[in-house]
Design a protein around this motif. Sequence first.
Motif: not given
Length: 767
Positions: A482, A350-353, A348, A656, A478-479, A654
Motif C-alpha cells: 500500500s 501494521r498500518g499503511g492501509e 497485515d 506507512a 499489504y502495508s 496512506v
Amino acid sequence: MTEDSMVTIEVDGQELKAKAGAMLIDVADQAGIDIPRFCYHNKLSVSANCRMCLIEVEKVPKPIPACATSVMDGMKVYTKSPMALAAQKGTMEFLLINHPLDCPVCDQGGECELQDQSLAYGSDVARFVEKKRLVPKKYIGPLVETNFNRCIHCTRCVRFSAEIAGMREMGSTGRGEYMKIGTYVERTIDSELSGNLIDICPVGSLTSKPYRYQARAWELTQSDSVAPHDAVGSNIHIHVRNNRVMRVHPKANEAVNECWISDRDRFSYEGLYSEDRLTSPMIKENGRWVETDWETALQQVADGLKEMGAGTGALLSPSATVEELYLAQKLVRSLGSDNIDFRVRQSDFRGGEPALPWLGLGIDEIEAVDAVLVIGANPRKDQPILGHRLRKAALNGASVCYLNPLEYDLNYHAEQLLSAPANMADDLAAVAKAVGATGAIIDDAEVKAQHQSVAEQLKQAGSALVLLGNLASAHPDYSILSALAAEVAKASGAKIGFIGEAANSTGARLVAAMPTDGLNAQSMLEQPCKGYLLLGLEPDRDFWNPTQAQTAFKQAEFVVALTAYRSASLEAAADVLLPMAGFAETSGTYVNGDGTWQSFAGAVQPMGEARPAWKILRVMGNLLDADGFDQNSSQDVLEQARNSADGRQLDNSVTADLGQERRLNGSGLTRIGDVPIYATDALVRRAPALQKTADAISAAIRINPGEAAKAGLADGDRATVIQEGNLATMPVEIDPGVAGGSVRVCAALAGSETLGGQFGEVTLEKA
C-alpha cells in the motif's frame, strides 16, 4: 454542445434537434418515436442486418435502415408511411418464414420482441408453405439454453461476445437461410458475463437454463435490488413468483453497471434454496444440535454474551448490509468490547492501509483513464463489471499494467509483470524508483526495462490510476504494498484506489464495524477471545487462515452465529445458530466501491423461521438492555447509521513505514491462496449452475513446469501440501501462469480448509 454541432430534422411531422452524425434510430428513441428493430442495440456496433427498422427518407428512392443512417440537417423522415410500413411488413414476413410456432412452450413468450413486432407488422396468414429449416440444439454450458430454430440472425450475441465480453465465443457460419449461429466448434461459453446473452437475444433462441420452464413473464412480480457479491453493487431486478425468486435480470444504471451484470450476480439466487438452508434456531445440547424456538435461543445468546462481556469478539461478513453491520458493532460495544472487524481475509494490519479506502473515482470514470497499474488483483473475475470498465479503457487506448503473482487470461491487451509473492514489493519499489520516488526499499530497487515501461506509461498519462485489489489486501506485506503504491501514485501524479473485496467493504468502514483500540480480525484468532459473534461467515471458507479460525472458535467458551446456512464447520464452532434472511429476503443498504449508498427492499419472505439479521440484532440488544435498539424498520436503522457516518470522509491517504520488516522472504515455495470467482461467499458456493461452469475450479496444486520438475511432479499426479504443520492432498495441475517460487492453492474451496493462511511457505510431497 455548440449550436454548430446540432442539426434540425423532421420525423413524422415532428421537428427535432439532434447532434450531427447521430443515428436516426437514437434520435427517434429520445423523442419517443417508435421504430421497430431486432439487431440494433445501443451498446453494440451497428450491423443493420435484420432490416426491421427500414424507414422512408424524403428524396431517397428506397427504404433505408434507421440504425445505420446518420441525421443530416433538413432531413425529413417518415416511419409510418406506406413505403416504410410495406418494407417493415415485408421484413417481418421473411423473418417468420423459418420461425417455429412454438410460443406456448418458449420461455421468451410474453416478453418476446418478435411476438410484439409480429403483432404490429405481421400477417394472420402465412404464404410460405415449404418446410421450415431445422437447426440442432447446441450445448454451450450450464447457464444458457439454446434453441437455434428460433434464431433470426440478428447477430446481437456474436457482437456481444466480441465487443462486451471480449471473447469471440459466438459466430456465424453459412449464408442465407443456411446461416447458423454457434460456437464454431463444440465448446462452452465461458465468459463471466455470458448470462447477458439471454437479455440481448430478442427471441427465444438463447434463454436461461436454470429458469427454463419455471414461470411465465406475466406471472412474475419485479423488485429492484443490489447484487451482494462485489464492490460494484450492480443494480438488478429480482423476479418472483409464489414467494420464490425465479430469476435475476440487470437494472440499467449507467454510473454503475450500465445494462450488464455478471453471471455471479445473475445466477447466485439458486443458492437461496440449498438443502443447507437454516430455517429454525438451533442450540447445542450435550454435543447434539436440536431445534428450538426463538425465545429460548435468544435468551441463551443474551446470557452467553453477558457472561463473555468485554471478552466478546465480533467477526462480520463484508457482504452484510449497512444496517446489520451498524447494529452488530453497536451491540458488541455495548458489552464493553471493541473487538469488531469485517476484514476476515486480511492478515497485515501494521498500518499503511487508509482508514477509509475507496476506489478513488467513480466506477463509470474508469473507462476514461489513460493508464492503470493494477496491483494484486484480477478485476475480470473478482469484480467482473469493473473488469469490463477496465477493458473499455484499454480499447479506448489506455495502457493497462498488472503486477501479480499469477498471469491472468485477460480479454484485452495489457502488460503483465509476473512476480512471486515475496518479490512483489521489490517490483513495485522498482516502479516507484522509475517514476522518481525515493525512500526505504525504493532506493535499493533494481529498475529493469519492464519497470521503466510501466513508469513511463503512468507519467505520460493525462489521467492515471493505481489500483490495489483482493490479492494485495490478503498479502502478508499489504502495508508495504500500500505504501509503495501510494509513492508510485504521488510521484507519477496518478490517483490511488482500493478495490473493496466484497459488496459492503466500504460501508463497513463508514459505520465503524472495525476496532478503534480493540483486536482486529487476525488478532482475534491469534489471541482467542472468550466468546464470538459471527455474522454471515463460515469458519472453513471465509477466513484468511481457516485452520486458525476453526481452532479459535473451538477454544472459545461461547460462540453464536447468525447464518443463512448450516455447515459442518459452523456446527463444530458454534453453540447457537440463528437463522438469518438471505439475499433477496431482507431490506438493506450497500455502499459500493465508489462510495454510492444503494438501498433495496426484500423481494421474498425469509424461509421458515429465518429473520432479517438487523431484527435479530435489535432483539439481542433489547435482551442485553443496551441503549439505542428501538428501531421499527430497517429505514430507522439506516438513518442512524448514516448519522453515525457523517463526518467520516472516504480518504485514500496512506501513511506507512516503508522500512518495516517483510513477512515474506521467499526462502521456499510460497502459497498463493486466491479466492476463485464462484467461491467468494456462502450464497455463490451453493448455486448449482455456477458450480458447473469452467470457472468453478476445484482444489488443486497449480504450479509452473520449472517448479514442478524440481518437486518431481507431473500433471495429474497427487501431492500433499504442508503448511504450518497442516496437510492437504490434492491433484497437481501444471500452469505456466504461476510465478516461480510459488504454488497456487486456492482458498475457500473444499479440500483447502485444512491449510493455513492464503499466503505462506509450503512444502510439497508426492502422494
